[in-house]
Design a protein around this motif. Structure first.
Motif, PDB file in Angstrom:
ATOM      1  N   CYS A 210       0.857  -1.177   0.000  1.00 31.33           N
ATOM      2  CA  CYS A 210       0.000   0.000   0.000  1.00 31.33           C
ATOM      3  C   CYS A 210       0.893   1.226   0.000  1.00 31.33           C
ATOM      4  CB  CYS A 210      -0.899   0.016   1.235  1.00 31.33           C
ATOM      5  SG  CYS A 210      -2.190  -1.254   1.218  1.00 31.33           S
ATOM      6  N   LEU A 211       0.272   2.401  -0.083  1.00 33.49           N
ATOM      7  CA  LEU A 211       1.046   3.624   0.017  1.00 33.49           C
ATOM      8  C   LEU A 211       0.246   4.717   0.704  1.00 33.49           C
ATOM      9  CD1 LEU A 211      -0.210   5.684  -2.294  1.00 33.49           C
ATOM     10  CD2 LEU A 211       1.227   4.362  -3.830  1.00 33.49           C
ATOM     11  N   ARG A 212       0.961   5.735   1.137  1.00 36.46           N
ATOM     12  CA  ARG A 212       0.345   6.945   1.669  1.00 36.46           C
ATOM     13  C   ARG A 212       0.836   8.129   0.850  1.00 36.46           C
ATOM     14  NH1 ARG A 212       1.533   4.746   6.953  1.00 36.46           N
ATOM     15  NH2 ARG A 212      -0.367   4.148   8.063  1.00 36.46           N
ATOM     16  N   MET A 213      -0.050   9.096   0.688  1.00 32.73           N
ATOM     17  CA  MET A 213       0.299  10.301  -0.046  1.00 32.73           C
ATOM     18  C   MET A 213       0.657  11.417   0.930  1.00 32.73           C
ATOM     19  SD  MET A 213      -0.186   9.093  -3.049  1.00 32.73           S
ATOM     20  CE  MET A 213      -0.119  10.526  -4.136  1.00 32.73           C
ATOM     21  N   GLU A 214       1.323  12.420   0.437  1.00 32.01           N
ATOM     22  CA  GLU A 214       1.703  13.559   1.279  1.00 32.01           C
ATOM     23  C   GLU A 214       0.466  14.207   1.899  1.00 32.01           C
ATOM     24  OE1 GLU A 214       3.924  16.335  -0.996  1.00 32.01           O
ATOM     25  OE2 GLU A 214       5.598  14.972  -1.375  1.00 32.01           O
ATOM     26  N   GLY A 215       0.548  14.486   3.187  1.00 35.36           N
ATOM     27  CA  GLY A 215      -0.532  15.185   3.882  1.00 35.36           C
ATOM     28  C   GLY A 215      -1.766  14.354   4.134  1.00 35.36           C
ATOM     29  N   SER A 216      -1.680  13.035   3.912  1.00 33.55           N
ATOM     30  CA  SER A 216      -2.846  12.174   4.119  1.00 33.55           C
ATOM     31  C   SER A 216      -2.452  10.936   4.902  1.00 33.55           C
ATOM     32  CB  SER A 216      -3.432  11.759   2.758  1.00 33.55           C
ATOM     33  OG  SER A 216      -4.464  10.800   2.927  1.00 33.55           O
ATOM     34  N   GLN A 217      -3.338  10.494   5.783  1.00 34.50           N
ATOM     35  CA  GLN A 217      -3.115   9.264   6.535  1.00 34.50           C
ATOM     36  C   GLN A 217      -3.871   8.089   5.926  1.00 34.50           C
ATOM     37  OE1 GLN A 217      -0.932   8.823   9.120  1.00 34.50           O
ATOM     38  NE2 GLN A 217      -0.349  10.892   8.517  1.00 34.50           N
ATOM     39  N   GLU A 218      -4.608   8.347   4.858  1.00 28.76           N
ATOM     40  CA  GLU A 218      -5.376   7.284   4.229  1.00 28.76           C
ATOM     41  C   GLU A 218      -4.446   6.294   3.545  1.00 28.76           C
ATOM     42  OE1 GLU A 218      -9.235   6.690   1.291  1.00 28.76           O
ATOM     43  OE2 GLU A 218      -8.660   8.685   1.992  1.00 28.76           O
ATOM     44  N   ILE A 219      -4.728   5.009   3.717  1.00 33.04           N
ATOM     45  CA  ILE A 219      -3.922   3.942   3.117  1.00 33.04           C
ATOM     46  C   ILE A 219      -4.556   3.540   1.786  1.00 33.04           C
ATOM     47  CG2 ILE A 219      -3.145   1.566   3.392  1.00 33.04           C
ATOM     48  CD1 ILE A 219      -3.158   2.068   6.424  1.00 33.04           C
ATOM     49  N   LEU A 220      -3.770   3.637   0.712  1.00 33.00           N
ATOM     50  CA  LEU A 220      -4.269   3.307  -0.619  1.00 33.00           C
ATOM     51  C   LEU A 220      -3.656   1.991  -1.088  1.00 33.00           C
ATOM     52  CD1 LEU A 220      -3.975   6.802  -2.376  1.00 33.00           C
ATOM     53  CD2 LEU A 220      -5.768   5.946  -0.852  1.00 33.00           C
ATOM     54  N   PRO A 221      -4.470   1.040  -1.523  1.00 31.57           N
ATOM     55  CA  PRO A 221      -3.948  -0.260  -1.959  1.00 31.57           C
ATOM     56  C   PRO A 221      -3.287  -0.165  -3.336  1.00 31.57           C
ATOM     57  CG  PRO A 221      -6.298  -0.163  -2.335  1.00 31.57           C
ATOM     58  CD  PRO A 221      -5.944   1.107  -1.604  1.00 31.57           C
ATOM     59  N   ILE A 222      -2.268  -1.003  -3.542  1.00 32.85           N
ATOM     60  CA  ILE A 222      -1.597  -1.098  -4.832  1.00 32.85           C
ATOM     61  C   ILE A 222      -1.905  -2.477  -5.408  1.00 32.85           C
ATOM     62  CG2 ILE A 222       0.595  -0.986  -6.067  1.00 32.85           C
ATOM     63  CD1 ILE A 222       1.737   0.517  -3.627  1.00 32.85           C
ATOM     64  N   ALA A 223      -2.458  -2.519  -6.595  1.00 34.71           N
ATOM     65  CA  ALA A 223      -2.723  -3.805  -7.241  1.00 34.71           C
ATOM     66  C   ALA A 223      -1.401  -4.520  -7.497  1.00 34.71           C
ATOM     67  CB  ALA A 223      -3.476  -3.585  -8.550  1.00 34.71           C
ATOM     68  N   ARG A 224      -1.361  -5.819  -7.295  1.00 30.51           N
ATOM     69  CA  ARG A 224      -0.111  -6.574  -7.425  1.00 30.51           C
ATOM     70  C   ARG A 224       0.514  -6.440  -8.802  1.00 30.51           C
ATOM     71  NH1 ARG A 224      -0.218 -12.108  -3.849  1.00 30.51           N
ATOM     72  NH2 ARG A 224      -1.067 -11.206  -1.959  1.00 30.51           N
ATOM     73  N   ASN A 225      -0.331  -6.384  -9.833  1.00 29.08           N
ATOM     74  CA  ASN A 225       0.218  -6.282 -11.189  1.00 29.08           C
ATOM     75  C   ASN A 225       0.730  -4.883 -11.522  1.00 29.08           C
ATOM     76  OD1 ASN A 225      -2.318  -5.082 -11.303  1.00 29.08           O
ATOM     77  ND2 ASN A 225      -2.800  -5.882 -13.320  1.00 29.08           N
TER      78      ASN A 225
END
Length: 236
Positions: A210-225
């Motif tokens: 997963c990743l986080r963006m600047e200024g955000s605590q929201e966790i964004l999923p990354i598709a495996r492909n």
């Protein structure tokens, strides 16, 4: 062309040497049985590819990869392992790939093709400077560089900047096409991110990221492909 095989088991080194020379007869190969040997070899000769056993024992993989990359920035590094759960380590350390023991000739061929292929040149394009967003009966013009990410929301999209959010009826695919010449990347079917705003990438569950963006605590999923391409875009 020259390769280094670093493995503390002689039979494993011999088998990999056999596989490599059957695919590339003119390949020059040096062998080492420890991390210390790998560092000495990297300091004395130049290599196109390092094949490193993950479990050498005398130095952890992170430190060894970092040291080799400092000495030889252009060399490709491939992990060799008897375990199937090292894809995460390969991604985190920025190595080219990993191959499993016992060795499969077709798999080694794919790794060689990947490591020895000439990198494609990506033309730098600026893309649009601003985009128009129809929100609440009005049209708002937003600077593209201010957008942190766009996500699928209900039947449209939610567009987030550092201090504002907008809702649009257009689908995320429309924004992906609009911003394809800008520094945006579709990490998941529901998320389109500004690559310049990525703060951190980290493991999330077995084999996932997963990743986080600047200024955000929201966790964004990354598709495996999307993992490998994302890494290459972040390092470009």
């Amino acid at each position: 062309m020259r390769a280094a095989i670093i493995d503390d088991e002689r039979p494993a080194r011999s088998e990999l040497r056999h596989q490599l020379t059957s695919l590339l007869p003119d390949l020059e190969i040096d062998e080492g049985d420890s991390a210390a040997a790998a560092l000495q070899m990297a300091g004395e000769s130049s290599y196109d590819i390092f094949f490193l056993d993950i479990n050498l024992g005398d130095l952890n993989g992170t430190a060894l990869v970092s040291a080799i990359k400092k000495m030889q920035p252009e060399t490709k590094i491939v992990f060799v392992t008897a375990y199937s759960d090292y894809a995460v380590d390969a991604f985190e350390l920025g190595v080219e790939d990993y191959v499993m023991k016992p060795y499969d000739k077709r798999r080694i061929q794919k790794v060689l093709d990947k490591c020895l292929a000439k990198p494609e040149r990506r033309e730098k394009t600026s893309g649009p400077k601003r985009i128009a967003i129809a929100a609440e009966g009005r049209v708002v013009f937003v600077n593209v560089e201010d957008i942190v990410y766009i996500e699928t929301y209900q039947r449209g999209c939610r567009i987030l900047t550092a201090d504002q959010e907008y809702f649009e009826s257009r689908l995320i695919g429309d924004f992906e096409k609009k911003l394809e010449q800008a520094e945006f990347f579709r990490i998941h079917k529901s998320y389109l991110i500004n690559l310049n705003k990525v703060h951190e990438v980290f493991p999330w569950g077995k084999g996932s990221f997963c990743l986080r963006m600047e200024g955000s605590q929201e966790i964004l999923p990354i598709a495996r492909n999307k993992l490998k391409l994302l890494r290459s875009r972040l390092e470009a």
